[in-house]
Design a protein around this motif. Sequence first.
Motif, PDB file in Angstrom:
ATOM      1  N   SER A 191      12.452   4.123   1.368  1.00 53.39           N
ATOM      2  CA  SER A 191      11.600   5.198   1.884  1.00 53.39           C
ATOM      3  C   SER A 191      10.357   5.358   1.018  1.00 53.39           C
ATOM      4  N   GLN A 192      10.518   5.183  -0.297  1.00 60.43           N
ATOM      5  CA  GLN A 192       9.375   5.322  -1.200  1.00 60.43           C
ATOM      6  C   GLN A 192       8.387   4.159  -1.092  1.00 60.43           C
ATOM      7  N   ILE A 193       8.895   2.974  -0.805  1.00 59.73           N
ATOM      8  CA  ILE A 193       8.015   1.804  -0.765  1.00 59.73           C
ATOM      9  C   ILE A 193       7.277   1.682   0.565  1.00 59.73           C
ATOM     10  N   VAL A 194       7.821   2.268   1.619  1.00 58.18           N
ATOM     11  CA  VAL A 194       7.261   2.088   2.964  1.00 58.18           C
ATOM     12  C   VAL A 194       5.781   2.451   3.077  1.00 58.18           C
ATOM     13  N   PRO A 195       5.306   3.591   2.532  1.00 58.73           N
ATOM     14  CA  PRO A 195       3.867   3.883   2.646  1.00 58.73           C
ATOM     15  C   PRO A 195       2.982   2.783   2.059  1.00 58.73           C
TER      16      PRO A 195
END
Length: 284
Positions: free
Chosen positions: A101-105
């Motif tokens: 979730s943190q890497i997606v952006p």
Amino acid sequence: MSKPFISIIVAVYNGSKTLQRCIDSVSGQTYLNKELIIIDGGSTDDTVGILKKNNDKITYWKSEPDNGIYNAWNKALKHITGNWIYFLGSDDYLWKNDVLSQIVPYLIKAESEETKLVYGQVARVTETNDVCCVDGEPWEHTWNGIVLDGICTFTHQGMFHHRSLFETYGIFDESYKIIGDYELLLRAFKNGGNALFVNGLIVAGMQTGGVTSNCTKLVQEIGKARKSHHLKVITIPWLISYAWSICHTPLTYIVGDKKTRYLLNSGKLFVTHISHWKDSTLKK
């Protein structure tokens, strides 16, 4: 832009001691737009039993003899459906449940800029989960280490590859047994190119003592790869790495594996600082 779909690839051989932890770290992710593909090299322990038990958590798995980790990864690449690809060792694990979730952006940002590689940091851990060090440097230093200095200033457990990277530069060269991922990065970036570094985000825990613990073989394969790409082989950082690889086995015998690991990581930092100092000197 739609949410990225992430294909997570795991190669395993006789990994029954750690494979369940690896699988759980993927299935427990809060980010759901993902798939898990596992290729087993014909294990003789309970690895296949673990794969069968976790069938509902695995999109695709296969167990048969192979020719090493890069052969397994290439097999897995034939089954991916994601636009981003991540390789995780069977004795490694995603650091926290919200890592994806943190890497997606950053994956979304990279795709909009046609950047083919996004990476964070990796914690090197012992079998008792003690953290030896955290690897991961800004791209300028990472690129210099890979291309100019001939040292592995990266860990693939922190890297997310856009599928177009493989479409453009091909799959892993299976003639390499340890540094096929390094050789692929040479192919893709030896003439330049950008990658996106996510500073402060630990992507995975990497358990020490895996295939890359064969230091002499690793350094020798780096030399072979650089020669094949017409890059300078003998550099000061490469020589230091080679000298260290020779000392690794007797040091392990004298002071033990854990202390040798700490010394190894200190040596890596020293070599990295040399590379940084050289870069800053050249820019003055």
